[in-house]
Design an enzyme around this catalytic site. Sequence first.
Site, PDB file in Angstrom:
ATOM      1  N   HIS A 196       0.839  -1.211   0.000  1.00 36.54           N
ATOM      2  CA  HIS A 196       0.000   0.000   0.000  1.00 36.54           C
ATOM      3  C   HIS A 196       0.870   1.255   0.000  1.00 36.54           C
ATOM      4  CE1 HIS A 196      -3.248   2.737   1.474  1.00 36.54           C
ATOM      5  NE2 HIS A 196      -2.221   3.306   2.107  1.00 36.54           N
ATOM      6  N   GLU A 197       1.874   1.289   0.884  1.00 30.88           N
ATOM      7  CA  GLU A 197       2.739   2.468   0.960  1.00 30.88           C
ATOM      8  C   GLU A 197       3.541   2.657  -0.321  1.00 30.88           C
ATOM      9  OE1 GLU A 197       2.113   4.409   3.232  1.00 30.88           O
ATOM     10  OE2 GLU A 197       0.987   3.034   4.505  1.00 30.88           O
ATOM     11  N   GLU A 240      -5.896   7.065  -1.146  1.00 31.08           N
ATOM     12  CA  GLU A 240      -5.730   5.898  -0.279  1.00 31.08           C
ATOM     13  C   GLU A 240      -6.397   4.668  -0.884  1.00 31.08           C
ATOM     14  OE1 GLU A 240      -3.799   5.771   2.267  1.00 31.08           O
ATOM     15  OE2 GLU A 240      -3.323   7.906   2.203  1.00 31.08           O
TER      16      GLU A 240
END
Length: 437
Positions: free
Chosen positions: A275-276, A355
Site C-alpha cells: 500500500h505504501e 488511499e
Amino acid sequence: MAKVFLGFAAVFLVGLGAVGTARSEEPPRPAAVAAVDESEPVAVPEPSEKAMTFYRTGMGFWAFNRLWAIALPAVILFSGFSARIRNLAAWIGRSRSGTVAVYVVLYLFLTALIELPFDYYQGFVRLHAYGLSNQTLAKWAQDHALDLAVNTGVAVLIALGAYAFLRFDPRRWWLYMALASIPFLFLGVFVKPLWIDPLFNDFGPMHDKALERSILDLADRAGIASGRVFEVDKSVDTKAVNAYVTGFLGSKRIVLWDTLLKRLGEREVLFVMAHEMGHYVLGHVVRSIFLSFAVTLVGLYFVHRLAHRLIERHRGRFGFDDLRDVASVPLILVLLQVAVLGLSPAAMAYSRYQEHEADRFAIDLTGMNHSGGTAFVKLQQENLGNPRPGWVYKIFRASHPSIGDRIDFCNNHRRTTDGPATPDAGRPGPLAEPPHD
C-alpha cells in the site's frame, strides 16, 4: 498560525510525531501463516463499546476544536488585544520584519498557554483513559514543547512571507502566497524526514532482516529503486499501530511503527508495505501538493475579499485599518478556519481517493486480499476505530476510506495485474488515521 496554514495548505502531510527514547526489548513478531487462502472473505468486526464511546466523544471534541479555533483568535481580534501585542512587538522588534517575527512568537506563546489545559486533556489524559497511550507526563510535555518550537519557527517564516507579499502587492498577495506554497511544501516534504521527524522519534533499521529483505524484494517488483525501510520506536508513546511513507527524492522512506510489527503477521505487513509503495509509484506527492496549491489559492482569495470589508467595518475595535498591519494575524486565522471548513470536504475526498488507489495497488501487486482484510481488522481493533462512521466524520474528517469500506474492497476486488512498475515520487501518508479527537 503554522498549524492553521500548513494544515490548510497541506492537509495530506503527516503530522509531527513524538520524541523517541531508548528502545525496549520487544516480543517476537507474530509468525507468518504457512498457508493462507487469500480469496477467503474477511468479516468486518463490530466495534467495541469502548471504541464507539471513543468515536462519539471524539466527534464532540472535534466540533469543539473547530469552534474554538475560530473563537479564540476572534476574541483576541475584536477585543483589540492583537493591536496591543503588535505595539509590544514593535517596541521589541524595532524593524518591520522584526515586528512581524516577534508578534508571531508572542501570539503563539499566548495561545499555547491558553490552550494548554485542552491539549493536556485531549492529548494525554483522554488517550490514557482509553488505553491508547504509553507516554509519561514528562515525555508528553517535552513533545508538546518541541512541537510548539517547530511550529513557531515555521509560522515566523510564513508570516514574513505573507506580509512581504502584502506590502509588495496588496491586490495580488494571495496569488503570490499560494504560488510560494508550492516550493515551500516540496521543501518541507524533503526536509521533514531528515531533520524534523528525528526530533520526535527514534528511527532505525528493521530488526527482522528476513522481513526487511522481503519488503525490499517487493519494492523491486513495484519498480521502486533504492527503497529505505525504517522501524520507529512508537511503543514508547502509543499502543496504536500505523505505517506511512514520507519524504521526497533523496529523503523518501517507508516507516513502520514497532507497534505494527508486533501485532501484524508477515503477509499483513507485506500488504501494508505494498500500500505504501503504491503512493510512491502513483506519484501522489506531486498531485497532493498541486491540489494543496489550488485549495490554498481559493482560501487566501477568500481571506483577501472578506478581510478588507471587516477591517472597514470594525477598524475601531480591531485597532488597525490595513491588512498589512501584523495585528491582522487573528483576522486572517479566523477567515482561514472558515475557509478550511468549506474546502476540507473536497481535500478529504481526494485524499480518500488516493488511499483507495493505494489499496488497489497493494492487491494488484501482492494478491493478498485476505491478508489485507485481516490487517485492517487489526488496525480497527488496536486503534479503537469505528468501521462505519457517520456522514459528518466521512465528509469533514476522514482522509482515509472507512475500515469497513476497505475490508469490503479487499473481499470484492480481484487482482487485475502483476502490479504497475512505474517508479515515481510518493506521497507521505499513513496507512490509517491515528487515533485523534
